[in-house]
Motif scaffolding. Structure first.
Motif, PDB file in Angstrom:
ATOM      1  N   ALA A   1     -10.474  12.612  -8.623  1.00  0.00           N
ATOM      2  CA  ALA A   1      -9.981  11.262  -8.373  1.00  0.00           C
ATOM      3  C   ALA A   1      -8.852  10.925  -9.338  1.00  0.00           C
ATOM      4  N   ARG A   2      -9.019  11.309 -10.649  1.00  0.00           N
ATOM      5  CA  ARG A   2      -7.963  11.022 -11.619  1.00  0.00           C
ATOM      6  C   ARG A   2      -6.692  11.790 -11.264  1.00  0.00           C
ATOM      7  N   ALA A   3      -6.851  13.026 -10.815  1.00  0.00           N
ATOM      8  CA  ALA A   3      -5.678  13.835 -10.455  1.00  0.00           C
ATOM      9  C   ALA A   3      -4.958  13.248  -9.237  1.00  0.00           C
ATOM     10  N   ALA A   4      -5.736  12.776  -8.268  1.00  0.00           N
ATOM     11  CA  ALA A   4      -5.127  12.185  -7.076  1.00  0.00           C
ATOM     12  C   ALA A   4      -4.333  10.935  -7.432  1.00  0.00           C
ATOM     13  N   LEU A   5      -4.881  10.102  -8.312  1.00  0.00           N
ATOM     14  CA  LEU A   5      -4.174   8.883  -8.706  1.00  0.00           C
ATOM     15  C   LEU A   5      -2.903   9.213  -9.477  1.00  0.00           C
ATOM     16  N   GLU A   6      -2.963  10.256 -10.289  1.00  0.00           N
ATOM     17  CA  GLU A   6      -1.766  10.662 -11.029  1.00  0.00           C
ATOM     18  C   GLU A   6      -0.694  11.177 -10.073  1.00  0.00           C
ATOM     19  N   MET A   7      -1.101  11.932  -9.064  1.00  0.00           N
ATOM     20  CA  MET A   7      -0.142  12.439  -8.078  1.00  0.00           C
ATOM     21  C   MET A   7       0.523  11.292  -7.316  1.00  0.00           C
ATOM     22  N   LEU A   8      -0.269  10.262  -7.002  1.00  0.00           N
ATOM     23  CA  LEU A   8       0.284   9.121  -6.266  1.00  0.00           C
ATOM     24  C   LEU A   8       1.202   8.276  -7.144  1.00  0.00           C
ATOM     25  N   GLY A   9       0.959   8.266  -8.422  1.00  0.00           N
ATOM     26  CA  GLY A   9       1.798   7.494  -9.330  1.00  0.00           C
ATOM     27  C   GLY A   9       1.629   6.002  -9.185  1.00  0.00           C
ATOM     28  N   VAL A  10       0.446   5.542  -8.750  1.00  0.00           N
ATOM     29  CA  VAL A  10       0.198   4.107  -8.586  1.00  0.00           C
ATOM     30  C   VAL A  10      -0.264   3.527  -9.907  1.00  0.00           C
ATOM     31  N   SER A  11       0.080   2.255 -10.115  1.00  0.00           N
ATOM     32  CA  SER A  11      -0.270   1.605 -11.377  1.00  0.00           C
ATOM     33  C   SER A  11      -1.285   0.493 -11.210  1.00  0.00           C
ATOM     34  N   SER A  12      -1.668   0.146  -9.957  1.00  0.00           N
ATOM     35  CA  SER A  12      -2.618  -0.946  -9.745  1.00  0.00           C
ATOM     36  C   SER A  12      -3.382  -0.719  -8.440  1.00  0.00           C
ATOM     37  N   ALA A  13      -4.483  -1.447  -8.302  1.00  0.00           N
ATOM     38  CA  ALA A  13      -5.279  -1.355  -7.075  1.00  0.00           C
ATOM     39  C   ALA A  13      -4.488  -1.862  -5.875  1.00  0.00           C
TER      40      ALA A  13
ATOM     41  N   GLY B   1       6.815  -1.109  12.832  1.00  0.00           N
ATOM     42  CA  GLY B   1       5.362  -1.103  12.788  1.00  0.00           C
ATOM     43  C   GLY B   1       4.850  -2.046  11.721  1.00  0.00           C
ATOM     44  N   PHE B   2       3.689  -2.642  11.988  1.00  0.00           N
ATOM     45  CA  PHE B   2       3.097  -3.596  11.043  1.00  0.00           C
ATOM     46  C   PHE B   2       1.597  -3.336  10.997  1.00  0.00           C
ATOM     47  N   ILE B   3       1.044  -3.237   9.779  1.00  0.00           N
ATOM     48  CA  ILE B   3      -0.386  -3.016   9.623  1.00  0.00           C
ATOM     49  C   ILE B   3      -0.944  -4.032   8.639  1.00  0.00           C
ATOM     50  N   GLU B   4      -2.138  -4.506   8.928  1.00  0.00           N
ATOM     51  CA  GLU B   4      -2.813  -5.478   8.063  1.00  0.00           C
ATOM     52  C   GLU B   4      -4.310  -5.192   8.118  1.00  0.00           C
ATOM     53  N   LEU B   5      -4.903  -4.933   6.953  1.00  0.00           N
ATOM     54  CA  LEU B   5      -6.348  -4.703   6.875  1.00  0.00           C
ATOM     55  C   LEU B   5      -6.799  -4.920   5.431  1.00  0.00           C
ATOM     56  N   PRO B   6      -8.033  -5.345   5.229  1.00  0.00           N
ATOM     57  CA  PRO B   6      -8.541  -5.552   3.864  1.00  0.00           C
ATOM     58  C   PRO B   6      -8.724  -4.205   3.160  1.00  0.00           C
ATOM     59  N   MET B   7      -8.437  -4.149   1.882  1.00  0.00           N
ATOM     60  CA  MET B   7      -8.469  -2.889   1.138  1.00  0.00           C
ATOM     61  C   MET B   7      -9.186  -3.105  -0.198  1.00  0.00           C
ATOM     62  N   GLN B   8     -10.512  -2.878  -0.205  1.00  0.00           N
ATOM     63  CA  GLN B   8     -11.311  -3.064  -1.416  1.00  0.00           C
ATOM     64  C   GLN B   8     -11.346  -1.749  -2.200  1.00  0.00           C
ATOM     65  N   VAL B   9     -10.277  -1.483  -2.955  1.00  0.00           N
ATOM     66  CA  VAL B   9     -10.178  -0.230  -3.715  1.00  0.00           C
ATOM     67  C   VAL B   9      -9.907  -0.554  -5.184  1.00  0.00           C
ATOM     68  N   GLY B  10     -10.118   0.444  -6.000  1.00  0.00           N
ATOM     69  CA  GLY B  10      -9.862   0.293  -7.433  1.00  0.00           C
ATOM     70  C   GLY B  10      -9.244   1.548  -8.015  1.00  0.00           C
ATOM     71  N   THR B  11      -8.688   1.406  -9.226  1.00  0.00           N
ATOM     72  CA  THR B  11      -8.075   2.550  -9.921  1.00  0.00           C
ATOM     73  C   THR B  11      -8.750   2.850 -11.251  1.00  0.00           C
ATOM     74  N   VAL B  12      -9.711   2.031 -11.645  1.00  0.00           N
ATOM     75  CA  VAL B  12     -10.421   2.244 -12.907  1.00  0.00           C
ATOM     76  C   VAL B  12     -11.896   1.970 -12.677  1.00  0.00           C
ATOM     77  N   GLY B  13     -12.746   2.509 -13.583  1.00  0.00           N
ATOM     78  CA  GLY B  13     -14.158   2.220 -13.541  1.00  0.00           C
ATOM     79  C   GLY B  13     -14.923   3.114 -12.591  1.00  0.00           C
ATOM     80  N   GLY B  14     -16.252   3.195 -12.861  1.00  0.00           N
ATOM     81  CA  GLY B  14     -17.149   3.943 -11.987  1.00  0.00           C
ATOM     82  C   GLY B  14     -16.803   5.410 -11.937  1.00  0.00           C
ATOM     83  N   THR B  15     -16.944   6.008 -10.773  1.00  0.00           N
ATOM     84  CA  THR B  15     -16.676   7.435 -10.612  1.00  0.00           C
ATOM     85  C   THR B  15     -15.189   7.753 -10.707  1.00  0.00           C
ATOM     86  N   ILE B  16     -14.350   6.745 -10.499  1.00  0.00           N
ATOM     87  CA  ILE B  16     -12.906   6.992 -10.537  1.00  0.00           C
ATOM     88  C   ILE B  16     -12.485   7.494 -11.925  1.00  0.00           C
ATOM     89  N   LYS B  17     -13.063   6.907 -12.969  1.00  0.00           N
ATOM     90  CA  LYS B  17     -12.689   7.269 -14.344  1.00  0.00           C
ATOM     91  C   LYS B  17     -13.259   8.617 -14.752  1.00  0.00           C
TER      92      LYS B  17
END
Length: 702
Positions: A608-620, A587-603
């Motif tokens: 949102a902070r708990a979800a990012l910690e669970m995912l363990g991602v370090s960048s957008a 399978g192959f998927i390609e789509l634009p992804m305008q997301v962030g991990t810092v700033g705005g309501t995310i911080k």
């Protein structure tokens, strides 16, 4: 009852309800036409009913025509016989598309116009000049949408693997070459049934193969832009009786004896095609009044075809001449099924310039004396007969008998004409055409299971990976006049006019390889059809949106960007694709992804902070990859359900699981699992049923 009383008042029905003889045929014609209109008017309300082919057959060929004149139907029958002689596991069906699927009565119009040759010639020449011009300048484009609508409906119901057209109007539009079956384009082959001049309607540049009878028609096709590699010269298809004729003197003598014809005297054969058209009556009269005929120097047989009034009229005229004391050896016949025997027995054929009759005469080595032609497509046939040394043309029907008498007195001339006829003959053209058709059909047939490579067209068992053709309603009148590619401007890509659109519903076993094939097939369908791609992408976003919302990002921006990206090449496409490579499903998927991990309501948002910690991602970028992977997994689940158990069953299963979890939230996981299993088995997903099953479990434990 009211209709019956009205017909009696009009003089159509008698007092007992029987149809009065003079109006019988007209009444039947009106009744049949009204029945046709009612049937066709229901096409927009009733989905196409698919005609299933027999399971023992490998493929299906659909021959489409309009029964205008005898040549088109006869050609279809001959080609069908040729296919059957080469291959017994291919279904061949012939359909009159104009008669059965459109409101037009072109066959009746044709029969009416041919009695007025000047009118028909004007129509023929005018449509030649206007073909390909924009709609206001080409009046035929007014009829094209409804004809294409009927053509499409016919293809949807018959579900052929290949289409063969033996009538010019059915492939005059480029859109006719875009018929599809289960997402794949159906090959369209045209077989030209005009001998030496083809109307531009025949010469569609987009057909897979263009089968023509002569080199003259091939040059015309190339002049109209048809690629030479698509053109095959085979001749006109003839009935099976003409394929292997014995033209020896012994055979001719035996044939004459079998027909009751005197062997020692010349036989002159008169005909006017299968419908007995043209100046046949006037030509026959010239023979009745000829002195040579009265002296008994030749025998004459007049074949009137399906023209029964003409047959009765000529029989009366022959009897009148005999009553006057004239000795005429004349037989008047109606339609005959052994035309090849009469042609073998004859010394001269006097006929109109019909292409089929000329080709049959050549197959019999029979000299031709042409007395008439239909302006337009038959005009060039006269030059063909003269230039090939097959015979001559006499435009004055009163002089036809005199010229025929001179022929019969010149054996060398007749022998020269016979040699010219034999040189132009292609008696097995129907078999050659069938071979071209089967070669084009072969790539679209199932692979044989036998190792015998020398017989590619052998019966094979029905595959266990099947598909079912279904249709969804779609009003299409707008596509007829779509300025970006409809019928009025056929140069662009557009949908074929149809009230209904075919929707392929794969149904395959749940085994790994079959399921993978079904998933890949559904993916290809989404790529080809924008409506399926919309549902396809909606399933992907079902997985994308929850992760985007949980991580505090803007799901509306993600969806807008995804839809814009899916339509970047001008057609809405799937965001994910699946392919089978060896034993792997990729399978192959390609789509634009305008997301962030810092700033705005995310911080500031704790969820949102708990979800990012669970995912363990370090960048957008890493978050975007995770979200896309969830969308791809969601798409895989949806396509697997579509390719195996079906979407509805999957939705019901999910609904049952959700209901059990909600109603039995206080119970143990073991109890919920057993209640869910029993609930799904009952197929009765209700809260009351959940509680009933739980009580039954408690009773069992006690």
């Amino acid at each position: 009852e009211c209709v019956s009383m009205s017909l009696q008042a009009a003089g159509i029905l008698g007092p007992g309800g029987g149809i009065i003889e003079p109006t019988r045929d007209a009444t039947y014609a009106v009744y049949n036409y009204m029945t046709r209109l009612w049937k066709i008017s229901n096409h927009w309300r009733v989905a196409p009913k698919v005609v299933e082919k027999q399971s023992t057959l490998r493929g299906k060929i659909l021959i489409v025509l309009s029964d205008t004149g005898g040549g088109h139907k006869a050609s279809a029958s001959s080609i069908s016989s040729g296919i059957e002689s080469l291959c017994s596991d291919i279904e061949v069906k012939t359909v009159d598309v104009i008669e059965n699927y459109t409101p037009w009565f072109s066959n009746r119009l044709y029969n009416m116009f041919v009695y007025y040759p000047i009118v028909w010639g004007t129509i023929y020449k005018t449509t030649k000049k206007t073909h390909g011009l924009p709609w206001p300048l080409d009046p035929v484009k007014f009829y094209e949408p409804s004809i294409l609508e009927g053509f499409t409906r016919c293809v949807q119901e018959e579900q052929p693997d290949l289409i063969l057209s033996v009538h010019p109007i059915l492939q005059s539009s480029p859109t006719a070459c875009r018929m599809t079956k289960k997402g794949k384009q159906i090959p369209l082959i045209t077989c030209v049934t005009d001998l030496s001049e083809a109307h531009p309607w025949w010469l569609n540049q987009h057909v897979d193969k263009l089968i023509v009878p002569t080199e003259e028609v091939k040059m015309q096709a190339m002049g109209r832009g048809v690629d030479e590699s698509r053109i095959v010269v085979c001749g006109l298809p003839l009935r099976k009786g003409f394929w292997d004729l014995d033209l020896s003197e012994e055979s001719r003598r035996a044939t004459r004896e079998g027909l009751g014809v005197e062997v020692g005297r010349p036989l002159v054969l008169l005909c006017g095609g299968g419908d007995g058209m043209g100046k046949l009556e006037h030509c026959a009269q010239s023979f009745f009044l000829n002195d040579e005929a009265e002296k008994g120097r030749w025998q004459m047989v007049v074949i009137c075809g399906k023209n029964e009034p003409l047959r009765r009229s000529l029989e009366g005229q022959v009897q009148a001449q005999r009553d006057k004391g004239r000795s005429l050896d004349v037989r008047v016949l109606g339609f005959v099924s052994n035309m090849e025997q009469w042609m073998v027995a004859a010394d001269v054929l006097v006929t109109k310039a019909g292409p089929g009759t000329i080709a049959e005469a050549c197959a019999c080595g029979l000299p031709l004396l042409i007395y008439d032609f239909l302006p337009g497509q038959e005009q060039g046939n006269v030059d063909f007969v003269v230039d090939k040394g097959i015979g001559e043309y006499e435009d004055n029907v009163r002089l036809v008998a005199s010229r025929c008498a001179r022929w019969l007195q010149d054996p060398a001339l007749l022998q020269r004409f016979r040699a010219g006829a034999c040189a132009a003959a292609k008696p097995r053209a129907a078999v050659d055409i069938a071979r071209v058709i089967l070669e084009r059909l072969e790539p679209f047939l199932p692979e044989p299971t036998s190792d015998e490579e020398t017989r590619p067209l052998t019966p094979v068992p029905v595959a266990d990976c099947s598909t079912e053709a279904m249709f969804e309603y779609r009003s299409s009148w707008w596509t007829w006049f779509n300025p970006r590619g409809g019928v009025m401007n056929p140069s662009g890509e557009s949908h074929i006019p149809s009230w209904w659109r075919e929707v392929e519903t794969p149904r395959v076993p749940s085994s790994g390889s079959s399921a993978a094939a079904g998933i890949a097939s559904a993916s290809r369908f989404a790529y080809a059809d924008p409506y399926r791609a919309c549902t396809h992408n909606k399933g992907i976003l079902n997985g994308v949106d929850p992760v985007v919302i949980a991580t505090g990002n803007d799901w509306r921006a993600i969806e807008a960007g995804a839809h814009a990206f899916a339509a970047r090449d001008g057609q809405y496409r799937p965001l994910a694709t699946w392919k089978v490579r060896g034993q792997r499903l990729e399978g192959f998927i390609e789509l634009p992804m305008q997301v962030g991990t810092v700033g705005g309501t995310i911080k500031s948002h704790p969820t949102a902070r708990a979800a990012l910690e669970m995912l363990g991602v370090s960048s957008a970028a890493e978050l975007g990859q995770v979200i896309a992977a969830v969308g791809l997994a969601q798409n895989l689940g949806a396509l697997r359900a579509l390719a195996t158990e079906g979407i509805q069953r999957g939705h019901m299963s999910m609904h049952a699981r959700s209901m059990v979890a909600r109603v039995l939230a206080a119970d143990t996981e073991e109890v919920r699992a057993e209640v869910y299993r029993r609930l799904v088995a009952t197929k009765d997903v209700r809260e009351a049923k959940v509680l009933e099953i739980r009580e039954a479990l408690r009773a069992e434990k006690k």
